[in-house]
Design an enzyme around this catalytic site. Sequence first.
Site, PDB file in Angstrom:
ATOM      1  N   CYS A 108       0.864  -1.179   0.000  1.00  0.00           N
ATOM      2  CA  CYS A 108       0.000   0.000   0.000  1.00  0.00           C
ATOM      3  C   CYS A 108       0.904   1.233   0.000  1.00  0.00           C
ATOM      4  O   CYS A 108       1.597   1.508   0.988  1.00  0.00           O
ATOM      5  CB  CYS A 108      -0.897  -0.027   1.240  1.00  0.00           C
ATOM      6  SG  CYS A 108      -2.109   1.297   1.317  1.00  0.00           S
ATOM      7  N   CYS A 134      -9.964 -15.276 -27.138  1.00  0.00           N
ATOM      8  CA  CYS A 134     -10.175 -14.493 -25.908  1.00  0.00           C
ATOM      9  C   CYS A 134      -8.858 -13.937 -25.396  1.00  0.00           C
ATOM     10  O   CYS A 134      -7.909 -14.685 -25.136  1.00  0.00           O
ATOM     11  CB  CYS A 134     -10.832 -15.373 -24.852  1.00  0.00           C
ATOM     12  SG  CYS A 134     -11.033 -14.545 -23.255  1.00  0.00           S
TER      13      CYS A 134
END
Length: 285
Positions: A108, A134
């Site tokens: 973080c 995909c």
Amino acid sequence: MPYNDLNAEEIRVIENRGTEMPFSGKFSSFYENGVYTCRKCNAPLFNSNDKFDSGSGWPSFDDAIAGAVKEVPDADGRRVEIVCANCDGHLGHVFKGEQMTPKSTRHCVNSISLGFQSNNENSKYKKAYFAAGCFWGVEYWFQKQEGVISADSGYMGGYTENPTYQDICYRDTGHLETVEVTYDPKIVSFERLTKLFFETHNPEQTNGQGPDIGSQYLSAIFTNDIEEEDIAQKLINQLEDRGMNIATMFKNANAHKFYIAEHEHQNYYKLRNSKPYCHSFIKRF
């Protein structure tokens, strides 16, 4: 090594271990491709492929560049601080065991502690474009290749500007689901990437890929120049000499813009710790 000059707010966070307000930093909702660096000393810290949306309001990464970040337990033992291994500048904190990603790690970081170097501005890297069904599965295999800096899902080859995933699925846009591969040619060649392309999908299928049927799932290589086209054609000739009937198309990358897909389509299998349902590796070369 000389350090960058810091303003008062940068000094408060980076040198005095402060914290910026959540959702206030410029990198909170930023998802360009490149490398995040230390604002104080410019050392590379995090790759964009390791960034994810944790909902915390601060940039979050589930991994760091090897040796770039040091962990320092807080004096109260409750949290673990992370600092730049080169200059000891404060970055934020690291949290483990939250199970937000397969690595269950969240660095973080304060946006103000970071700089950013875009892959598009790095002249030592090259780009290649492959469509093979995909894009989640195509991206998965290229991310595993040594020398690939990033593999990003998007849309290419059509005539609709700024297409969305809904447009691709339900409108005639002409685009193919395509992966933009940024790579270091000193580590991996275009030929090796093209071999991987042919080895991780069925290049003989003419109506899509696996159970995904539709024009957006067709097989194609967007070549940047005649050299790339010659390399790809040489590999096709080798496969056809062995009895395969290759359906892969060549398209001019310079005539088509690559539109990066929505954030939720990036790192799809990596963040879910799973494998593609219609892309598997088959040794062909």
